[in-house]
Design an enzyme around this catalytic site. Structure first.
Site, PDB file in Angstrom:
ATOM      1  N   GLU A  26       0.872  -1.171  -0.032  1.00  0.00           N
ATOM      2  CA  GLU A  26      -0.025   0.086   0.071  1.00  0.00           C
ATOM      3  C   GLU A  26       0.712   1.300   0.074  1.00  0.00           C
ATOM      4  O   GLU A  26       1.707   1.343   0.769  1.00  0.00           O
ATOM      5  CB  GLU A  26      -0.820  -0.122   1.150  1.00  0.00           C
ATOM      6  CG  GLU A  26      -1.725   1.438   1.455  1.00  0.00           C
ATOM      7  CD  GLU A  26      -2.794   1.520   0.387  1.00  0.00           C
ATOM      8  OE1 GLU A  26      -2.794   2.678  -0.108  1.00  0.00           O
ATOM      9  OE2 GLU A  26      -3.297   0.547  -0.198  1.00  0.00           O
TER      10      GLU A  26
ATOM     11  N   THR B  88      -6.007   2.526  -5.420  1.00  0.00           N
ATOM     12  CA  THR B  88      -6.026   1.368  -5.207  1.00  0.00           C
ATOM     13  C   THR B  88      -6.657   0.535  -6.404  1.00  0.00           C
ATOM     14  O   THR B  88      -6.371  -0.612  -6.806  1.00  0.00           O
ATOM     15  CB  THR B  88      -6.022   1.033  -3.784  1.00  0.00           C
ATOM     16  OG1 THR B  88      -5.363   1.485  -2.896  1.00  0.00           O
ATOM     17  CG2 THR B  88      -5.952  -0.558  -3.455  1.00  0.00           C
TER      18      THR B  88
ATOM     19  N   HIS C 293      -0.735   3.479   4.921  1.00  0.00           N
ATOM     20  CA  HIS C 293      -1.762   4.143   4.058  1.00  0.00           C
ATOM     21  C   HIS C 293      -1.846   5.437   5.036  1.00  0.00           C
ATOM     22  O   HIS C 293      -1.647   5.657   6.055  1.00  0.00           O
ATOM     23  CB  HIS C 293      -2.924   3.530   4.110  1.00  0.00           C
ATOM     24  CG  HIS C 293      -4.201   3.906   3.220  1.00  0.00           C
ATOM     25  ND1 HIS C 293      -4.766   5.228   3.334  1.00  0.00           N
ATOM     26  CD2 HIS C 293      -4.737   3.416   2.169  1.00  0.00           C
ATOM     27  CE1 HIS C 293      -5.277   5.469   2.617  1.00  0.00           C
ATOM     28  NE2 HIS C 293      -5.860   4.470   1.707  1.00  0.00           N
TER      29      HIS C 293
ATOM     30  N   ASP D  85       1.167  -0.079  -5.183  1.00  0.00           N
ATOM     31  CA  ASP D  85      -0.124   0.375  -6.096  1.00  0.00           C
ATOM     32  C   ASP D  85      -0.114   1.865  -6.357  1.00  0.00           C
ATOM     33  O   ASP D  85      -0.574   2.132  -7.565  1.00  0.00           O
ATOM     34  CB  ASP D  85      -1.306  -0.010  -5.149  1.00  0.00           C
ATOM     35  CG  ASP D  85      -1.401   0.905  -3.903  1.00  0.00           C
ATOM     36  OD1 ASP D  85      -0.449   1.403  -3.224  1.00  0.00           O
ATOM     37  OD2 ASP D  85      -2.772   0.628  -3.298  1.00  0.00           O
ATOM     38  N   HIS D  86       0.481   2.627  -5.617  1.00  0.00           N
ATOM     39  CA  HIS D  86       0.390   4.089  -6.020  1.00  0.00           C
ATOM     40  C   HIS D  86       1.110   4.881  -5.225  1.00  0.00           C
ATOM     41  O   HIS D  86       1.866   4.486  -4.302  1.00  0.00           O
ATOM     42  CB  HIS D  86      -1.215   4.821  -5.851  1.00  0.00           C
ATOM     43  CG  HIS D  86      -1.783   4.455  -4.770  1.00  0.00           C
ATOM     44  ND1 HIS D  86      -1.576   5.245  -3.719  1.00  0.00           N
ATOM     45  CD2 HIS D  86      -2.837   3.863  -4.426  1.00  0.00           C
ATOM     46  CE1 HIS D  86      -2.352   4.791  -2.763  1.00  0.00           C
ATOM     47  NE2 HIS D  86      -3.096   3.940  -3.067  1.00  0.00           N
TER      48      HIS D  86
END
Length: 693
Positions: A268, A312, A428, A487-488
């Site tokens: 994440e 996500t 996150h 993911d990003h």
């Protein structure tokens, strides 16, 4: 003195009388609204205006729409028109406020697609809202408060005289004419503004937040109509494009992981710069660093996240379908339940794999509980399957150490070979972690959002280390292909000063920010020839790469990515807003850089021709992928040997899923638990999570 005083009094009286008329008060409201909108543009968003023309357009772009929306009140009489002016101002101000908050987190503007899917996405801002809010954000309501006070104190008096309807109509016509003029002026600086751009920043910069809202609503409605009008022949152009752009597998790697389990470890908000990064001489992620440099790991150092508003969910869409996320909203949220997919879980399920997804949050987040059925996941272990206590969760769900340990209990029961995706959560935004789990120093950029980022990343690394030890002890390490990907981005472009400090630079350019979008992608398998691979690629390329390693040629599937290990791999990396990176060029907006050096260039005629060719390819690919999703075109096309997925075949209810798991183990006793004579292997899992002591 008397005459002078009388003169001043008359001027003040005349000045006040202007705002005591309907027309004067209306113009005052419009002026104050446009002024605060411009202040918001300059202080709350990063719109990238360049040159006097763009600055001028930005300064006036709120006027036409404001004249129109506030002009609605002019069709009414008495106090009602004043009430309507205040109500419209409040609604418009709330739209600005919502975008300020959303932009701070996602570097993008709210779309109708996001709003439409907010029930499924749940707390898209939710749990981190208080962290995102700034007291200065509420300035957008100041003019309303001031105007109401002036009206209550009768400093400004209500004009009860009827406002002639023809004048109200003239205002409406004038506002539409101004919108047309504004668009024409914008088009001189940015041709094809509404037809070629994929970046919402451009629309807001040139046309304003109101026009953007209208365009977003139009796009959402258009998307709904597209599906109903789609037909089987629409697939022809897509099949032709893919046939001309497929990449043959690399014979050195094809089938090297055939028959092995597949782990997808979803890191994440994890960015590539964290690999080998140190704070005060200490490695942020020592375990991930060793994994990245392992002789049996292929690590990609030019791998980019390609997500848009879906964040996500966009990453998952690309990873498992090789389809891009949408320019607005989330494909998983809007189309996950209704569309036909040919995703990795379904492909591998039909080749004898057990498929399962693991996520320590509510199943409805990003509409996963519905989308995963459409993708063909047999099992979805969400928060309903995990023991929960207040201390077990932080931010968006279960802490990673607890998540990995509890997931192992279900993993050991999955018949082999299996395809298992584990989505971590602790790293996150807003990067919260309780004191008992912090054992790593924060950075010292002075940015409260950025500085704890390395601490949660370090915690994720420790959790991953514990999980790897379990895989080694159970033998899963030797019989699995383990895939890790970020993911990003974790730190948005809105934190430029802090990013500059992290990268040890005085200032950063748009080129630096484009390169900052790199995320990790690593593939481990025992016996695999590893090393750092410098190929340029992105999340769209993951699925064809993995399928080739598993011995599947996937020549008939609809996949817009190409195998990263293939000599024919397409190294043109598309970003959702139409920008791109290639080994030669990096394009950000209208600016082009040389990728190797970061030097900004003014393209020569031959270079511009080359850049235009790349841009046309990028635009075509994004458009065709969108067409597949918007039109649900996969319902018209089934690859040879693939059985369409029926979501009704799957249930993620706790008791049903556990019963199915027990049944499958009896029918196919190949799980780790079955190989251990039916005994649990959880005694092999060791964690130092303080919550479990």
């Amino acid at each position: 003195m008397v005459f002078g005083g009388t003169g001043m009094s008359e001027k003040k009286k005349h000045f006040g009388s202007i705002f005591n008329t309907t027309w004067g008060f209306y113009l005052l409201v419009v002026f104050l609204f446009c002024l605060k909108t411009y202040i918001a543009y300059q202080t709350k968003f990063t719109l990238g205006t360049k040159g006097s023309l763009q600055e001028f357009i930005l300064a006036i772009n709120a006027i036409p729409a404001a004249l129109l929306t506030f002009g609605i009140a002019l069709y009414f009489n008495g106090k009602l028109k004043y009430w309507l002016l205040m109500i419209v101002d409040f609604i418009e101000s709330t739209w600005i406020f919502a975008n300020i908050v959303y932009y701070r987190e996602f570097s993008d503007f709210l779309s109708m697609g996001i709003i439409k899917g907010s029930g499924n996405v749940q707390n898209n801002l939710g749990k981190s809202l208080m962290e995102i809010l700034h007291a200065s954000d509420f300035f957008v309501y100041i003019d309303i408060v001031i105007l109401i006070i002036l009206l209550i104190a009768r400093v400004i008096k209500v004009d009860h005289r009827p406002f002639k309807k023809w004048k109200a109509f003239a205002v409406s016509l004038a506002s539409f004419a101004l919108m047309g003029g504004e668009y024409a002026l914008a088009s001189t600086d940015r041709s094809g503004l509404l037809t070629r751009t994929f970046d919402n920043n451009y629309i807001v910069k040139y046309l304003g937040l109101n026009e953007y809202a209208a365009f977003s609503a139009y796009q959402t409605q258009k998307e709904s109509a597209t599906r109903s009008q789609a037909k089987a022949s629409d697939m022809n152009s897509i099949l032709k494009y893919l046939k001309n752009n497929r990449a043959a597998s690399n014979i050195k790697y094809f089938g090297k992981a055939k028959g092995k389990n597949v782990f997808i470890i979803h890191l994440e908000s994890f960015q590539q710069f964290l690999i080998d990064y140190k704070v005060n001489g200490k490695e942020v992620t020592p375990t991930l660093n060793k994994f990245y440099h392992n002789k049996n790991t292929i690590g990609f150092d030019n791998f980019y996240n390609q997500v848009a508003q879906g964040k996500t969910s966009d990453a998952e869409m690309m990873l498992e379908n090789s389809l891009y996320g949408l320019p607005q909203g989330s494909a998983m949220t809007t189309y996950g339940s209704q569309n036909t997919f040919q995703a990795a879980p379904a492909i591998l399920d039909q080749k004898g794999y057990t498929t399962a997804a693991f996520h320590g949050d509510v199943p409805s987040f990003w509409n996963r509980d519905s989308t995963y059925k459409s993708w063909g996941y047999e099992y979805f272990f969400s928060s309903e399957y995990y023991k929960t206590k207040p201390s077990y969760s932080v931010g968006y769900g279960l802490k990673d150490k607890i998540f990995f340990k509890d997931s192992a209990n279900y993993l050991q029961q999955l018949p082999q070979p299996f395809y298992a995706k584990l989505i971590t959560l602790t790293n996150h935004y807003p990067y919260e972690l309780d004191k008992q789990n912090i054992d790593f120093p924060a950075t010292k950029t002075g940015d409260k959002t950025v500085d704890p980022y390395v601490q949660t990343a370090h915690y994720l690394d420790e959790a991953f280390a514990e999980f790897m030890q379990y895989l080694k002890k159970t033998g899963l390490m030797d019989n699995s292909m383990i895939v890790l990907y970020g993911d990003h981005y974790g730190i948005s472009n809105n934190h430029r000063p802090a990013i500059a400090q992290l990268l040890h630079k005085k200032t950063i350019t748009s080129y630096d920010l484009a390169q900052f979008q790199k995320v990790p992608f690593m593939i481990y398998s025992k016996g695999l020839k590893g090393g750092i691979n410098h190929t340029y690629g992105g999340e769209i390329d993951v699925l064809p790469t993995l399928l080739h390693l598993l011995g599947d040629n996937n020549n008939n599937t609809i996949q817009f990515g190409t195998d990263l290990l293939s000599k024919q791999h397409d190294q043109r990396v598309a970003f959702r807003n139409g920008d791109f990176v290639t080994p030669k060029y990096t394009k950000v907006g209208s600016t082009v850089y040389l990728t190797k050096t970061g030097k900004k260039i003014t393209p020569t005629t031959s270079q511009q021709k080359e850049i235009n060719s790349i841009q046309n390819h990028i635009t075509t690919e994004l458009s065709l992928s969108d067409r597949v999703i918007y039109g649900d075109l996969l319902r018209f096309y089934t690859p040879k040997g693939f059985k369409p997925v029926d979501s009704k075949d799957f249930t993620y209810k706790y008791t049903n899923a556990l019963d199915n798991l027990k049944k499958s183990q009896k029918e196919k006793p190949t799980s780790i638990e079955a190989e251990n004579s039916g005994k649990s292997t959880m005694n092999l899992y060791k964690t130092d999570a303080p919550e479990l002591k």
